[in-house]
Write a protein that holds these residues in place. Structure first.
Motif, short mmCIF file in Angstrom:
data_model
loop_
_atom_site.label_atom_id
_atom_site.label_comp_id
_atom_site.label_asym_id
_atom_site.label_seq_id
_atom_site.Cartn_x
_atom_site.Cartn_y
_atom_site.Cartn_z
N ARG A 66 -26.00 -19.11 10.54
CA ARG A 66 -25.63 -19.29 11.96
C ARG A 66 -25.24 -17.95 12.59
N SER A 114 -30.20 -14.01 18.62
CA SER A 114 -30.34 -14.58 19.97
C SER A 114 -29.84 -13.62 21.03
N ARG A 138 -33.53 -22.18 17.32
CA ARG A 138 -34.24 -23.11 18.21
C ARG A 138 -33.33 -23.73 19.26
N LYS A 139 -32.02 -23.63 19.08
CA LYS A 139 -31.10 -24.13 20.09
C LYS A 139 -31.18 -23.34 21.40
N THR A 140 -31.62 -22.10 21.33
CA THR A 140 -31.69 -21.24 22.51
C THR A 140 -32.93 -21.54 23.35
N ALA A 188 -32.51 -23.52 12.66
CA ALA A 188 -31.97 -24.53 13.58
C ALA A 188 -31.17 -23.88 14.70
N GLU A 189 -30.40 -22.86 14.38
CA GLU A 189 -29.59 -22.19 15.40
C GLU A 189 -30.47 -21.41 16.36
N GLU A 241 -27.07 -16.09 15.76
CA GLU A 241 -26.37 -15.71 16.99
C GLU A 241 -26.62 -14.25 17.32
#
Length: 603
Positions: free
Chosen positions: A270, A277, A50-52, A47-48, A274
């Motif tokens: 998470r 990413s 795909r936020k990017t 989920a984290e 990070e």
């Protein structure tokens, strides 16, 4: 002009978006994550990510724990290379030390130079790995010593820790290997029941002593029968053991376990996302390894049941099924825990280095001690010549007498062959006796190695006393034996320990000669000393030690006008090298030499 600026700005935005969008990320896990904790980690991670932006995520389960064969790993490498031949990943996320070891072994053949971010990996294993510059990630402090620390804090009187769960090796982020358990057990007796059948584990748990604690790791199934899952087995563990139970999975807290040693898996996911990413966005890859420790989650009801006081709670622990006070909610225990773990890790490294240096020093000192002992034996060889010559006279004279008798028997008519045969046997017996005497003397004057063998103490004492009996008769000194029951076994170098007894006995004889009194006697005693040592004492009627009793074992210190001060020093060095202790005492009308050695066993 404005149109050109618009086009350039659009291209810049497009390039920036492409820095993350359209990237391919490959997730490598050791096996299917069936536990709720691992599913929580993977869900938070994806989920984290795909936020990017739109990121293509591939997930491969390597199943290394189920198929550890090298041929499987090689075939798996070929299959992965072919599968992603067109869609090469831009980033690889690898979880657990087994997957990380596999990737380190096959990375050059699969995706050389591709950035790799790892997580859920034991810190001890990562420290031992030689990571390439394109690897970075997070480690978990999930070592067996951390578990032992929690057990000892909750139950200071605990003496035994029973381990149950998967067979050693396949855990995702722990390496509780049998070879490492004893070094991290902190004097706890570890009963390793991992991988055994349900019936065998239940039988062992039902016989646990009152000072035992149970630790259940992740349990996928009963490896012997395949009948029981972890959740089903936990209830049987609690019922069979009737002892406090610690677990890995926080989801079962509240069903009977006292504590769960769990990680914040969602937060781990998470933080890993990070880090991944930032790598996908083109930031320089820094080989900086971050670490996280577990949080002991305690069931307040179970703490009350087992009478665990608040002062025994582990630092940084979190109470469940309990509303904490304001003071309890804001204590800085977590900082203290991190500092303590760091100090313990440093202490472990220092102790390991010191132990290796000590082992090298002990080996070197034993070699030097062997050389010095050899010099001392040659210095005292002249004393033994008379005893050896006296002992050899008897078998040689007997051999000559038997030869003459055999000649007489052969001259009879007819020859007495039976008597000749008996005489030849006597000659052979006396020859073997002389040969044994020569070998004993040769062993005494030959450089000995440091090999230790189990020896019966009284046998060794009698052998030395028999050897020096002629010397005692020449000096008109009586030697008495006061030996304990046979069966006291000590691990020692026979030649070196013979030299110790010879040195001490000759020193006592010299003290008696210097006194020139009527009483000329030596008493040799052996006895059990405590429960795990044997003590050998030599009491003489000599001059004693006057004021030099505390220095007699120092090098080059002597009370004899003709002495050089090495005999007793060598004896002390030999005793200490065997793990023993030697000392001297004064007594009425004489002196005492005593030394003790650790017993192997006493029968």
């Amino acid at each position: 002009m404005l149109f050109l600026l618009f086009v350039l700005s659009s291209l810049a935005v497009s390039v920036q978006a492409q820095s993350v969008e359209g990237k391919r990320v490959l997730l490598l896990s050791p096996d299917m994550g069936s536990s709720a904790s691992l599913q929580e980690f993977y869900g938070s991670l994806k989920a984290e990510l795909r936020k990017t932006g739109p990121v293509t995520i591939f997930h491969e389960n390597l199943d290394i724990s189920q198929f550890p064969q090298e041929t499987y790993k090689q075939n798996l490498s070929k299959w992965l290379k072919e599968k992603y031949r067109v869609q090469n990943p831009d980033l690889i996320l690898v979880f657990g030390q087994q997957s990380l070891r596999y990737l380190l072994q096959h990375e050059k053949n699969l995706w050389p130079g591709t950035p790799v971010v790892f997580a859920l990996t034991s810190d001890i294993d990562v420290v031992q790995m030689n990571l390439p510059p394109n690897f970075t990630g997070k480690v978990l402090r999930a070592n067996f010593s951390n578990v032992v620390g929690v057990v000892k804090t909750l139950f200071p009187q605990a003496q035994q820790l029973a381990l149950i769960g998967n067979a050693p090796g396949p855990d995702t982020n722990k390496t509780f290997l049998p070879s490492r358990l004893s070094g991290m057990a902190d004097n706890l007796r570890v009963q390793d029941l991992r991988g055994q059948s349900v019936d065998a584990v239940k039988d062992a748990l039902s016989n646990l002593p009152p000072d035992a604690v149970v630790y259940q790791g992740l349990l996928a199934a009963d490896l012997a029968t395949g009948r029981s899952s972890g959740s089903e087995f936990l209830a049987q563990v609690i019922k069979s053991s009737m002892r406090p139970v610690l677990v890995d999975d926080a989801a079962v807290l509240g069903t009977g376990p006292l504590a769960a040693l769990s990680f914040a898996y969602a937060e781990q996911g998470r933080e890993t996302a990070e880090l991944a990413s930032s790598v996908l966005a083109g930031k320089p890859l820094r080989q900086e390894i971050l670490s996280s420790g577990f949080t002991p989650l305690l069931d307040k009801n179970q703490l009350l049941r087992w009478q665990v006081q608040p002062g025994q709670y582990p630092s940084g622990s979190e109470l469940r099924f309990y509303t904490p006070t304001v003071w309890e909610a804001y204590r800085w225990q977590l900082i203290f825990t991190f500092a303590l773990v760091l100090v313990l890790l440093i202490a472990v490294v220092v102790l390991i280095i010191e132990r290796r240096l000590h082992a090298h020093a002990v080996d070197a000192s034993r070699q030097v001690l062997g050389q010095i002992t050899q010099m001392n034996r040659k210095m005292t060889a002249s004393i033994y010549n008379e005893a050896i010559g006296h002992e050899l006279m008897q078998p040689l004279a007997a051999i000559l007498s038997n030869v003459e008798a055999a000649q007489i028997f052969l001259k009879r008519d007819p020859p007495s062959l039976d008597l000749v045969q008996e005489t030849l046997q006597n000659i052979r017996r006396d020859n073997l006796r002389a040969d044994e005497l020569i070998k004993n003397m040769q062993g005494l004057l030959t450089k000995s190695d440091t090999e230790l063998v189990p020896v019966e103490v009284n046998w060794l004492v009698r052998k030395v006393l028999h050897f020096l009996s002629i010397e005692a008769k020449v000096r008109r000194i009586s030697i008495k034996e006061k030996l304990a029951a046979d069966g006291m076994i000590v691990s020692l170098n026979i030649v070196q320990m013979q030299q110790v007894l010879v040195n001490l006995l000759l020193n006592s004889m010299d003290a008696i000669d210097r006194k020139k009194g009527r009483e000329r006697s030596i008493t040799v005693e052996t006895m059990l000393y405590g429960t795990d040592h044997v003590r050998i004492s030599i009491l003489d009627s000599g001059t004693g030690f006057d004021e030099g009793v505390e220095r007699v074992f120092e090098s080059f210190f002597t009370t004899k006008p003709e002495g050089v001060g090495l005999g007793l020093w060598i004896s002390a060095s030999i005793v200490q090298a065997h793990g023993g202790h030697i000392w001297a005492e004064n007594r009425l009308n004489g002196g005492i030499m005593r030394f003790k050695l650790p017993l192997v066993r006493s029968e």
